[in-house]
Design an enzyme around this catalytic site. Structure first.
Site, short mmCIF file in Angstrom:
data_model
loop_
_atom_site.label_atom_id
_atom_site.label_comp_id
_atom_site.label_asym_id
_atom_site.label_seq_id
_atom_site.Cartn_x
_atom_site.Cartn_y
_atom_site.Cartn_z
N VAL A 16 0.84 -1.20 0.00
CA VAL A 16 0.00 0.00 0.00
C VAL A 16 0.88 1.25 0.00
O VAL A 16 0.58 2.23 -0.68
CB VAL A 16 -0.98 0.00 1.19
CG1 VAL A 16 -1.75 1.31 1.27
CG2 VAL A 16 -1.96 -1.17 1.06
N CYS A 158 -11.37 -1.87 2.27
CA CYS A 158 -11.48 -2.01 0.81
C CYS A 158 -12.69 -2.84 0.40
O CYS A 158 -13.27 -2.63 -0.67
CB CYS A 158 -10.21 -2.63 0.25
SG CYS A 158 -9.72 -4.16 1.06
N GLN A 184 -12.47 -11.34 -3.11
CA GLN A 184 -11.44 -10.34 -2.87
C GLN A 184 -10.06 -10.74 -3.42
O GLN A 184 -9.60 -11.86 -3.25
CB GLN A 184 -11.35 -10.04 -1.37
CG GLN A 184 -12.67 -9.48 -0.84
CD GLN A 184 -12.62 -8.99 0.58
OE1 GLN A 184 -13.65 -8.92 1.25
NE2 GLN A 184 -11.45 -8.62 1.08
N GLY A 188 -5.14 -7.37 -1.70
CA GLY A 188 -5.73 -6.94 -0.44
C GLY A 188 -4.97 -7.48 0.76
O GLY A 188 -5.04 -6.93 1.85
N LYS A 213 -15.90 -6.36 9.42
CA LYS A 213 -15.69 -5.02 8.85
C LYS A 213 -16.72 -4.74 7.75
O LYS A 213 -17.28 -3.63 7.67
CB LYS A 213 -14.28 -4.91 8.24
CG LYS A 213 -13.15 -4.99 9.25
CD LYS A 213 -11.81 -5.04 8.51
CE LYS A 213 -10.66 -5.30 9.46
NZ LYS A 213 -9.38 -5.48 8.72
N HIS A 251 -11.89 -6.10 -6.09
CA HIS A 251 -12.84 -6.80 -5.22
C HIS A 251 -14.22 -6.74 -5.87
O HIS A 251 -14.73 -5.66 -6.18
CB HIS A 251 -12.92 -6.14 -3.84
CG HIS A 251 -11.72 -6.38 -2.97
ND1 HIS A 251 -10.65 -7.16 -3.34
CD2 HIS A 251 -11.44 -5.92 -1.71
CE1 HIS A 251 -9.76 -7.18 -2.34
NE2 HIS A 251 -10.22 -6.44 -1.36
N ASN A 336 -9.32 -2.48 -5.27
CA ASN A 336 -9.09 -2.53 -3.83
C ASN A 336 -7.88 -1.77 -3.34
O ASN A 336 -7.86 -1.29 -2.20
CB ASN A 336 -9.00 -3.99 -3.36
CG ASN A 336 -7.93 -4.77 -4.08
OD1 ASN A 336 -8.03 -4.99 -5.29
ND2 ASN A 336 -6.90 -5.19 -3.38
#
Length: 361
Positions: A16, A158, A184, A188, A213, A251, A336
């Site tokens: 990320v 995400c 997903q 991720g 989540k 995703h 994502n």
């Protein structure tokens, strides 16, 4: 001297963090001047610290290759170099909470990709098109922290980006019960197929913490500020399954919805394609012109064809049809690590700058 705000990336060597660096290359408002990471990377140039682990399709930006990586735990030293930071650190939840607040207390705004502060009552968790007004809770957080400029703001998980904006667009029809299954991508988890060969031709029906989540975070986004904290909405009820699939980026969600009102297909599609928010009104640099697109073809959206819609910042929806048990069902797709991670955080920072929360120190 550059008019751009000086940005630090905390956790800049991970996937990320790399996405932040790639997306911020040539950004009109922000310039990456500082990268901080773990002690083992500190003292190396960014190019040396990342080595063969650069995971983006685009090459590493020249401007960051020779930046010397700082130790993320040397908070005062890092904070003195920047106007604000993006956080993508790889630590335990308690460690992340602590270090992000430490940076905030140096009067350095923190825009975080991490989940640690998503349920801190006075920390805004924002999708800028949906709940920009939640940034107003920052004034209460600053009182708690004893700061005038510093604060923490976060973007949500995400997994919810492919359906929460859709349900928001349909709010006037009063969705009250939602079943979602998300498929997903491996990025991720910060992985590529090279890192995770066991995911090739495989599906894993469990992603730790993801279902909770996916069910709870949309309700916080749809909540409101009361007495200095964000109180989540009570409806709609969402139940979710989250499955890891052999896709690199993107995703996908298969979603079933019950409404209190009785919208037509045409009304539902019109609400999607006309949906826009403050980022579009303000013409923020990373804002998609079209937030949600609707695809008429039976075989869309597809990751290969649609994940990069609006440079990965848009949502793609298709297969909207009536259901025999629920009212309507659809398939949504979002990128994502762009909309769902670094890009979403950058858009939050752009909104914070436009609202006056982030400025030159």
């Amino acid at each position: 001297m550059s008019e751009k705000l000086k940005v630090g990336i905390l956790g800049g060597t991970g996937m990320v963090g790399q996405r932040f660096i790639a997306l911020l290359e040539n950004h009109p408002w922000f310039e990456v001047t500082t990268i901080a990471a773990s002690e083992r990377s500190a003292g190396k140039t960014y190019k040396e610290a990342v080595g063969e682990r650069w995971k983006m399709i685009t090459p590493m930006p020249e401007a960051v290759k020779d930046l010397v990586v700082m130790n993320v735990n040397q908070v005062d030293k890092v904070a003195s170099q920047v106007d604000f930071v993006f956080s993508a650190v790889d630590m335990t939840k308690d460690e992340i909470k602590r270090i992000e607040e430490e940076y905030a207390k140096t009067e350095t705004p923190v825009v975080s990709n991490n989940s640690a502060h998503r349920w801190t009552p006075d920390v805004p968790m924002v999708v800028p098109e949906i709940n920009p007004e939640h940034m107003q809770v920052i004034e209460f957080q600053r009182k708690r922290l004893g700061t005038t400029k510093g604060f923490v703001a976060v973007k949500p998980n995400c997994s919810i980006q492919s359906y929460a904006p859709v349900l928001t667009a349909w709010k006037e029809f009063e969705p009250y019960e939602v079943v979602a299954t998300t498929y997903q991508a491996i990025s991720g988890a910060g992985k590529t197929f090279k890192d995770w060969p066991e995911m090739v031709e495989n599906i894993i029906p469990y992603i730790g913490g993801e279902e909770e989540k996916s069910e709870k975070e949309p309700l916080r986004i749809w909540g409101e500020i009361k007495d200095g904290v964000i109180v989540p909405a009570s409806s709609p009820a969402i139940t979710c399954q989250c499955i890891r699939v052999p896709v690199l980026n993107g995703h996908t969600a298969a979603v079933f919805v019950k409404f209190r009102k009785n919208p037509s297909k045409e009304e539902l599609i019109e609400k999607l394609v006309s949906f826009k928010g403050l980022p579009q009104e303000l013409d923020l640099p990373s804002a998609p012109k079209q937030f949600i697109q609707y695809l008429q073809e039976d075989n869309r959206p597809q990751v290969n064809l649609d994940v990069d819609f609006e440079n990965g910042m848009g949502i793609s929806v298709g297969r909207l049809r009536e259901d025999s048990i629920y009212d309507w069902k659809f398939v949504g797709l979002s990128h994502n690590t762009v909309r769902g991670a670094a890009g979403g955080a950058i858009l939050c920072a752009e909104l914070l700058k436009a609202q006056g929360y982030i400025s030159h120190k």
